[in-house]
Write an enzyme that holds these catalytic residues in place. Structure first.
Site, PDB file in Angstrom:
ATOM      1  N   GLY A 176      24.135  -5.501  33.272  1.00 57.87           N
ATOM      2  CA  GLY A 176      23.760  -5.098  34.618  1.00 57.87           C
ATOM      3  C   GLY A 176      23.856  -6.192  35.650  1.00 57.87           C
ATOM      4  N   SER A 202      30.751  -6.937  22.534  1.00 58.77           N
ATOM      5  CA  SER A 202      31.341  -5.657  22.910  1.00 58.77           C
ATOM      6  C   SER A 202      32.257  -5.821  24.109  1.00 58.77           C
ATOM      7  CB  SER A 202      30.238  -4.652  23.243  1.00 58.77           C
ATOM      8  OG  SER A 202      29.478  -5.102  24.347  1.00 58.77           O
ATOM      9  N   ARG A 203      33.096  -4.833  24.289  1.00 59.25           N
ATOM     10  CA  ARG A 203      33.857  -4.738  25.529  1.00 59.25           C
ATOM     11  C   ARG A 203      32.980  -4.034  26.563  1.00 59.25           C
ATOM     12  NH1 ARG A 203      38.868  -6.460  24.515  1.00 59.25           N
ATOM     13  NH2 ARG A 203      39.746  -6.211  22.418  1.00 59.25           N
ATOM     14  N   ALA A 204      33.443  -4.035  27.805  1.00 58.67           N
ATOM     15  CA  ALA A 204      32.666  -3.446  28.886  1.00 58.67           C
ATOM     16  C   ALA A 204      32.417  -1.969  28.633  1.00 58.67           C
ATOM     17  CB  ALA A 204      33.395  -3.645  30.209  1.00 58.67           C
ATOM     18  N   THR A 206      30.046  -0.099  31.194  1.00 60.21           N
ATOM     19  CA  THR A 206      30.005   0.322  32.596  1.00 60.21           C
ATOM     20  C   THR A 206      30.189  -0.858  33.546  1.00 60.21           C
ATOM     21  OG1 THR A 206      27.592   0.111  32.629  1.00 60.21           O
ATOM     22  CG2 THR A 206      28.492   2.259  32.048  1.00 60.21           C
ATOM     23  N   ASP A 264      23.567   4.655  29.822  1.00 60.45           N
ATOM     24  CA  ASP A 264      23.084   4.673  28.445  1.00 60.45           C
ATOM     25  C   ASP A 264      21.557   4.792  28.495  1.00 60.45           C
ATOM     26  OD1 ASP A 264      22.361   2.140  29.269  1.00 60.45           O
ATOM     27  OD2 ASP A 264      23.764   1.088  27.962  1.00 60.45           O
ATOM     28  N   LYS A 296      20.467  -3.707  35.758  1.00 58.42           N
ATOM     29  CA  LYS A 296      20.171  -2.581  34.857  1.00 58.42           C
ATOM     30  C   LYS A 296      18.664  -2.412  34.703  1.00 58.42           C
ATOM     31  CE  LYS A 296      22.834  -1.764  31.373  1.00 58.42           C
ATOM     32  NZ  LYS A 296      23.545  -1.847  30.080  1.00 58.42           N
TER      33      LYS A 296
END
Length: 502
Positions: A176, A202-204, A206, A264, A296
């Site tokens: 975020g 991880s990949r993006a 959002t 999410d 976020k």
């Protein structure tokens, strides 16, 4: 063989969703009543997959006795051109009733979640089913007990790495906050101390870039378990994409849906993070939680609730876990997007004069906290160790060694198309909207286009003159640059300017 068709590769990337393409006038479609979006079971030798059917017009590119498979379906079956496969209706997903139960507010147990995850991995649940499940779990609709159960079920569905009883350090940012690319710096510092830190990222979902997206600019990140172990045993750490490993594999399916929904849930966030940490063999985990009105996590109350959930689940699955609250009111560093964030990381490691001081400070804070958390760590002493390793060049040397071990280091490249956004008036930058700036970077092509994104030219507290560049849009194509520019002009207040005397 009335229930078979000849397989051909469609060459279409549908990510992890197996898709089959069949003619509307083929004998199987007619006999079985198959229509678009029907779930179809495909059997080939000793393998099978459940795929979603897309129907092709009879005058299209596909022969009437052929079935074309998406890349993921072709790979799952181990198909070869000319193979003849059998097509049938699959058994209904047994967990569909559990998805409906959760949608109506019922609590699920570990067996229920395991059923949903098993059907997810076997592609028995449709994307609509998964979207319903994710939506039903959104907000705070998963309580602590359910989150523990979901975390355990997600970990159990895949492999768990064994590091021979050694302590394994890890960190994760809940996200975020654009540009907050501390992970490569923390891994380099911690690995330089001799601690083990095999970082799977991880990949993006959002955002304009995930850690794996940024790291991939500088080194290969798609490593299998054997390559991962080789790198970690040689250098003590790595920064790789976790999707190439079978660690909490259902999470990749959930992420695909979350990316489309652009949200999410709190419980699924915790389950996603901690199931992968446990599966990676981590023993000591630091959670970075930026807090800000456009981050976020938007309030102290939300941060306290999420921290408590992380700590509860971490304890339940045997992790020693700590939460680090950080400032999430504005982007970090100057670059937002894979290549631009990579350039910031390297500037910090290389101790350049233009290196973003906020990124450096955050990385040192996190590395210090993680070293204090590690076995043998003395609270309060980690900061001095981290600073010494960064200032001496030891962290840079370790990072480059990790990159070489992963397949070779590469310098970030610049985008060919750049547009400046000028200040509409003079004054002092009082705030930067994380969400708007991230949206501009994504419209410019990030993270799909590695060179795309936003380069901030100012930070909160800077004094600016009218017409002075506030930020640059970087894009790989003129169309993406123009698209992002239009949105940026419509949101000219993304950088708030408190006007001073003229």
């Amino acid at each position: 063989m009335s229930d078979t068709l000849i397989l051909v590769p469609a060459g279409i990337d549908t990510y992890r969703q197996p898709v089959v393409y069949m003619r509307e006038d083929c004998h199987i479609c007619r006999a079985e009543g198959f229509a678009s979006q029907t779930r179809v079971r495909i059997d080939l030798r000793d393998r099978w997959v459940i795929a979603t059917l897309n129907v092709v017009a009879h005058d299209g590119w596909l022969a009437v006795d052929n079935a074309a498979l998406s890349i993921s379906a072709w790979s799952a079956l181990g198909a070869r051109p000319g193979d003849r496969a059998r097509f049938s209706h699959p058994e209904p997903a047994g967990s569909a009733s559990k998805v409906r139960a959760k949608a109506y507010g019922e609590r699920l147990n570990e067996r229920d979640f395991a059923s949903i995850i098993r059907d997810t991995l076997e592609n028995r649940l449709t994307d609509l089913d998964l979207a319903a499940f994710i939506t039903a779990c959104a907000g705070n609709r998963l309580d602590g007990t359910e989150t523990v159960a979901l975390t355990r079920s997600m970990q159990a569905a895949g492999e768990t790495l064994d590091w021979g009883g050694r302590s394994v350090l890890d960190k994760h940012c809940v996200g975020g906050l654009p540009g907050n690319r501390t992970t490569p710096l923390v891994v380099a510092i911690v690995a330089a101390t001799g601690q083990l830190i095999p970082k799977t990222s991880s990949r993006a979902i959002t955002s304009p870039a995930g850690t794996a997206d940024t790291m991939e600019v500088m080194a290969p990140v798609t490593l299998d378990e054997r390559a991962l172990r080789r790198v970690v045993e040689a250098e003590g750490g790595c920064v790789i994409w976790g999707g190439a490993l079978n660690l909490s594999p259902a999470d990749d399916h959930f992420i695909r849906i979350e990316r489309s929904l652009d949200f999410d849930s709190t419980g699924q966030l915790v389950a996603s993070v901690l199931s992968k940490k446990a599966a990676a063999g981590s023993t000591h985990v630091l959670i970075d939680m930026p807090v800000g009105v456009t981050a976020k996590v938007r309030s102290a109350e939300a941060a306290a609730a999420l921290s408590a959930l992380f700590l509860r689940v971490g304890e339940a699955i045997g992790l020693r876990l700590a939460v680090h609250l950080s400032d999430g009111t504005a982007p970090v560093g100057r670059g937002i997007g894979p290549a631009l964030e990579a350039a910031d990381v390297l500037a910090v490691l290389r101790r350049r004069a233009e290196a973003p001081l906020d990124l450096r400070a955050r990385a040192l804070d996190l590395a210090a906290h993680l070293l204090d958390l590690a076995p043998g760590g003395v609270p309060g002493e980690g900061r001095a160790r981290a600073e010494a390793l960064l200032d001496s060049g030891a962290a840079e040397a370790k990072f480059l060694a990790i990159c070489e071990a992963q397949g070779g280091f590469a310098e970030p490249k610049l985008a060919p198309h750049r547009i400046e956004l000028p200040a509409p008036c003079q004054g002092i930058i009082s705030a930067i909207d994380n969400r708007v700036i991230a949206r501009v970077a994504k419209l410019a092509g990030a993270p799909r286009q590695k060179v795309a994104g936003v380069l901030l030219r100012v930070q909160v507290g800077d004094r600016v003159s009218k017409g002075q560049p506030l930020y640059e849009i970087h894009a790989a194509t003129p169309g993406e640059a123009a698209w992002a520019h239009r949105y940026a002009e419509q949101h000219a207040d993304a950088l708030s300017i408190a006007q001073g005397p003229r």
